[in-house]
Scaffold this motif. Structure first.
Motif, PDB file in Angstrom:
ATOM      1  N   ASP A  76     -41.700   6.734  95.922  1.00  0.00           N
ATOM      2  CA  ASP A  76     -40.573   5.768  96.144  1.00  0.00           C
ATOM      3  C   ASP A  76     -40.703   4.459  95.258  1.00  0.00           C
ATOM      4  N   LYS A  77     -41.920   4.244  94.538  1.00  0.00           N
ATOM      5  CA  LYS A  77     -41.853   2.923  93.782  1.00  0.00           C
ATOM      6  C   LYS A  77     -41.901   3.255  92.261  1.00  0.00           C
ATOM      7  N   LYS A  78     -41.183   2.250  91.674  1.00  0.00           N
ATOM      8  CA  LYS A  78     -40.843   2.472  90.144  1.00  0.00           C
ATOM      9  C   LYS A  78     -42.188   2.237  89.397  1.00  0.00           C
ATOM     10  N   LYS A  79     -42.047   3.307  88.367  1.00  0.00           N
ATOM     11  CA  LYS A  79     -43.190   3.623  87.381  1.00  0.00           C
ATOM     12  C   LYS A  79     -42.673   3.483  86.130  1.00  0.00           C
ATOM     13  N   ILE A  80     -43.515   2.565  85.295  1.00  0.00           N
ATOM     14  CA  ILE A  80     -42.954   2.036  84.195  1.00  0.00           C
ATOM     15  C   ILE A  80     -44.115   2.171  83.063  1.00  0.00           C
ATOM     16  N   ALA A  81     -44.101   2.568  81.851  1.00  0.00           N
ATOM     17  CA  ALA A  81     -45.340   2.369  80.955  1.00  0.00           C
ATOM     18  C   ALA A  81     -44.665   1.569  79.609  1.00  0.00           C
ATOM     19  N   TYR A  82     -45.277   0.346  79.681  1.00  0.00           N
ATOM     20  CA  TYR A  82     -44.866  -0.551  78.751  1.00  0.00           C
ATOM     21  C   TYR A  82     -45.943  -0.862  77.392  1.00  0.00           C
ATOM     22  N   ALA A  83     -45.642  -0.369  76.351  1.00  0.00           N
ATOM     23  CA  ALA A  83     -46.423  -0.491  75.137  1.00  0.00           C
ATOM     24  C   ALA A  83     -47.659   0.315  75.024  1.00  0.00           C
ATOM     25  N   SER A 102     -42.338   3.586  77.359  1.00  0.00           N
ATOM     26  CA  SER A 102     -42.395   3.016  76.146  1.00  0.00           C
ATOM     27  C   SER A 102     -43.801   3.055  75.583  1.00  0.00           C
ATOM     28  N   VAL A 103     -43.799   2.989  74.051  1.00  0.00           N
ATOM     29  CA  VAL A 103     -44.907   3.005  73.492  1.00  0.00           C
ATOM     30  C   VAL A 103     -44.914   2.056  72.329  1.00  0.00           C
ATOM     31  N   ARG A 104     -46.289   1.669  72.147  1.00  0.00           N
ATOM     32  CA  ARG A 104     -46.558   0.641  70.973  1.00  0.00           C
ATOM     33  C   ARG A 104     -46.392   1.052  69.658  1.00  0.00           C
ATOM     34  N   GLU A 105     -46.796   2.336  69.131  1.00  0.00           N
ATOM     35  CA  GLU A 105     -46.479   2.910  67.776  1.00  0.00           C
ATOM     36  C   GLU A 105     -45.541   3.941  67.752  1.00  0.00           C
ATOM     37  N   VAL A 145     -38.179   7.836  74.947  1.00  0.00           N
ATOM     38  CA  VAL A 145     -39.344   6.985  74.814  1.00  0.00           C
ATOM     39  C   VAL A 145     -38.796   5.953  73.782  1.00  0.00           C
ATOM     40  N   VAL A 146     -39.078   4.858  74.185  1.00  0.00           N
ATOM     41  CA  VAL A 146     -38.918   3.609  73.269  1.00  0.00           C
ATOM     42  C   VAL A 146     -40.185   2.997  72.637  1.00  0.00           C
ATOM     43  N   ASN A 147     -39.933   2.775  71.466  1.00  0.00           N
ATOM     44  CA  ASN A 147     -40.806   1.945  70.662  1.00  0.00           C
ATOM     45  C   ASN A 147     -40.881   0.398  70.676  1.00  0.00           C
ATOM     46  N   VAL A 148     -41.687  -0.025  71.437  1.00  0.00           N
ATOM     47  CA  VAL A 148     -41.826  -1.588  71.751  1.00  0.00           C
ATOM     48  C   VAL A 148     -42.841  -2.363  71.177  1.00  0.00           C
ATOM     49  N   VAL A 149     -42.781  -3.634  71.040  1.00  0.00           N
ATOM     50  CA  VAL A 149     -43.863  -4.657  70.603  1.00  0.00           C
ATOM     51  C   VAL A 149     -45.017  -4.804  71.703  1.00  0.00           C
ATOM     52  N   ASP A 150     -46.043  -4.999  70.892  1.00  0.00           N
ATOM     53  CA  ASP A 150     -47.385  -5.453  71.983  1.00  0.00           C
ATOM     54  C   ASP A 150     -46.962  -6.609  72.803  1.00  0.00           C
ATOM     55  N   PRO A 151     -47.478  -6.606  73.966  1.00  0.00           N
ATOM     56  CA  PRO A 151     -47.112  -7.761  74.891  1.00  0.00           C
ATOM     57  C   PRO A 151     -47.230  -9.273  74.256  1.00  0.00           C
ATOM     58  N   VAL A 152     -48.337  -9.439  73.515  1.00  0.00           N
ATOM     59  CA  VAL A 152     -48.194 -10.656  73.003  1.00  0.00           C
ATOM     60  C   VAL A 152     -47.375 -11.212  72.341  1.00  0.00           C
ATOM     61  N   PHE A 153     -46.364 -10.342  71.818  1.00  0.00           N
ATOM     62  CA  PHE A 153     -45.248 -10.975  70.953  1.00  0.00           C
ATOM     63  C   PHE A 153     -43.988 -11.256  72.030  1.00  0.00           C
ATOM     64  N   GLU A 161     -36.620  -8.328  70.787  1.00  0.00           N
ATOM     65  CA  GLU A 161     -35.417  -8.371  71.623  1.00  0.00           C
ATOM     66  C   GLU A 161     -35.133  -6.915  72.401  1.00  0.00           C
ATOM     67  N   LYS A 162     -35.425  -5.879  71.429  1.00  0.00           N
ATOM     68  CA  LYS A 162     -35.426  -4.447  71.788  1.00  0.00           C
ATOM     69  C   LYS A 162     -36.115  -4.366  73.041  1.00  0.00           C
ATOM     70  N   SER A 163     -37.376  -5.010  72.778  1.00  0.00           N
ATOM     71  CA  SER A 163     -38.518  -4.652  73.818  1.00  0.00           C
ATOM     72  C   SER A 163     -38.382  -5.356  75.111  1.00  0.00           C
ATOM     73  N   GLU A 164     -37.638  -6.640  74.991  1.00  0.00           N
ATOM     74  CA  GLU A 164     -37.406  -7.470  76.170  1.00  0.00           C
ATOM     75  C   GLU A 164     -35.849  -6.612  77.021  1.00  0.00           C
ATOM     76  N   HIS A 165     -35.100  -6.048  76.030  1.00  0.00           N
ATOM     77  CA  HIS A 165     -34.171  -5.087  76.858  1.00  0.00           C
ATOM     78  C   HIS A 165     -34.648  -4.016  77.570  1.00  0.00           C
ATOM     79  N   PHE A 166     -35.437  -3.660  77.179  1.00  0.00           N
ATOM     80  CA  PHE A 166     -36.218  -2.331  77.846  1.00  0.00           C
ATOM     81  C   PHE A 166     -36.944  -2.785  79.014  1.00  0.00           C
ATOM     82  N   LEU A 167     -37.738  -3.848  79.144  1.00  0.00           N
ATOM     83  CA  LEU A 167     -38.309  -4.248  80.356  1.00  0.00           C
ATOM     84  C   LEU A 167     -37.111  -4.839  81.274  1.00  0.00           C
ATOM     85  N   ASN A 168     -36.158  -5.476  80.812  1.00  0.00           N
ATOM     86  CA  ASN A 168     -35.178  -5.917  81.860  1.00  0.00           C
ATOM     87  C   ASN A 168     -34.442  -4.943  82.444  1.00  0.00           C
TER      88      ASN A 168
END
Length: 363
Positions: free
Chosen positions: A138-145, A172-175, A190-198, A352-359
């Motif tokens: 019942d809880k949302k599960k997200i993989a970021y980078a 989402s994955v980093r590579e 599966v979305v390719n996103v940037v490392d969180p530091v960006f 911007e693509k990564s932010e869109h994924f998270l949002n």
């Protein structure tokens, strides 16, 4: 929304792990979410796991190696603990999947990532909490980078990994090289996103890190793996630029000819020193990432363990030639460091693509 993040930040002294953890949380907080980091470390029975045993022995040897610099080791632990106390809010310590399933902290969503949480070689085997097995349906599960590094799942691992991935709501994955493999197992987008530091811009990083404590012209080196070739590059850079090079390397990797005065610096101090440097040299993905953010000329020492991770980000800014191996003319690359000009266009689009994924995932 109350969000719990699970990654590597709670038990190591690696700048990249700490800073990527902070940056993801910082971005989520800016979107109005309440964030907590899960303090998880599973204590493996080394007698049952050869990789874990090898890792354990390595850690012991590193401690013995650093015993004559006990003060540095103590300062490192204190500086990282101070950083965690200031920037990261943790849960209680959970040491097993069973304990995690009984978490008392309440949250609406759990995010796994970033860092190499899906590199099973790095972890000494499958660690299901990093695939959010403990999170209820019942809880949302997200993989970021989430990163696999250069690892690929073995045939006897794929069934278990596929079952874990199929429970996730957003992945989402980093590579970018990992996208097809994870999609094949999960049957999900599966979305390719940037490392969180960006996700944190240069202005914010400048505010958080402050001014460099070092005056004058200097270079920086940061190694997370020992490299004889890398040491040759550092020595040549010191000779050519005739300036001190400050060594900030992980695991107290001392390098002859460099200054180790700040080798025990905390994560934000690491950034302060890096952004004031004339150049940076090392094996670290995050040294590369922050050199790009602060527009510091750099050379990344090429190793098989960092090739996929580093080249992904270098391609985004058109600096693939900064990945240097023994087959390259590294002396010429050192001379050309002042001519490094990142092209931030593609990187900005990927952010911007990564932010869109998270949002989208959190909407």
């Amino acid at each position: 929304m109350k969000i719990a993040i699970i990654t590597f930040s709670d038990f190591n002294t690696n700048y990249g792990s700490m800073l990527q953890s902070f940056s993801l949380g910082h971005y989520l907080k800016k979107q109005g979410h309440d964030v907590v980091w899960i303090k998880y470390r599973e204590f493996t029975d080394e007698s049952e796991n050869r990789i874990a045993l090898k890792s354990y022995i390595k850690k012991i040897l590193l401690k013995l190696y650093a015993i004559y610099r006990r003060k540095d080791l103590l300062n490192t632990k204190q500086n990282f603990e101070a950083y965690k106390q200031k920037w990261l809010k943790y849960t209680a310590l959970y040491a097993s999947e069973k304990e995690l399933e009984q978490m008392t902290e309440e949250y609406d969503c759990c995010i796994c990532g970033s860092d190499q949480i899906w590199n099973l070689e790095c972890l000494g085997g499958l660690r299901t909490p990093y695939f959010l097995k403990f999170v209820s349906d019942d809880k949302k599960k997200i993989a970021y980078a989430a990163s696999m590094g250069d690892y690929h799942f073995k045939d006897d691992e794929k069934k278990s990994v596929a079952e874990l991935l199929q429970r996730m709501d957003y992945i989402s994955v980093r590579e970018k090289d990992s996208v097809a493999e994870i999609h094949g197992l999960s049957k999900k987008e599966v979305v390719n996103v940037v490392d969180p530091v960006f996700l944190t811009d240069i202005g914010e990083w400048n505010t958080f890190s402050g001014e460099s404590p070092i005056k004058g012209t200097y270079g920086v080196c940061y190694f997370v793996r020992r490299s004889k070739f890398g040491k040759r590059v550092v020595r040549e850079a010191a000779r050519y630029y005739k300036c001190p090079i400050y060594n900030l390397s992980d695991n107290l990797i001392y390098i002859n000819g460099t200054e180790s005065q700040y080798i025990s610096a905390g994560p934000m101090d690491f950034l302060a020193i890096l952004k004031g440097a004339k150049f940076a040299i090392g094996t670290s993905f995050h040294l590369t990432a922050f050199s790009i953010i602060f527009n510091v000329p750099f050379l990344t020492i090429g190793m098989e363990s960092n090739r996929a991770r580093v080249n992904n980000i270098l391609e985004l800014v058109g600096l693939e030639k900064q990945f240097v191996t023994e087959s390259d003319n590294y002396k010429e690359k050192i001379k050309e460091l002042s001519n490094i000009f990142p092209n931030y266009g593609k990187l900005k689009q990927q952010i911007e693509k990564s932010e869109h994924f998270l949002n989208k995932a959190l909407s």
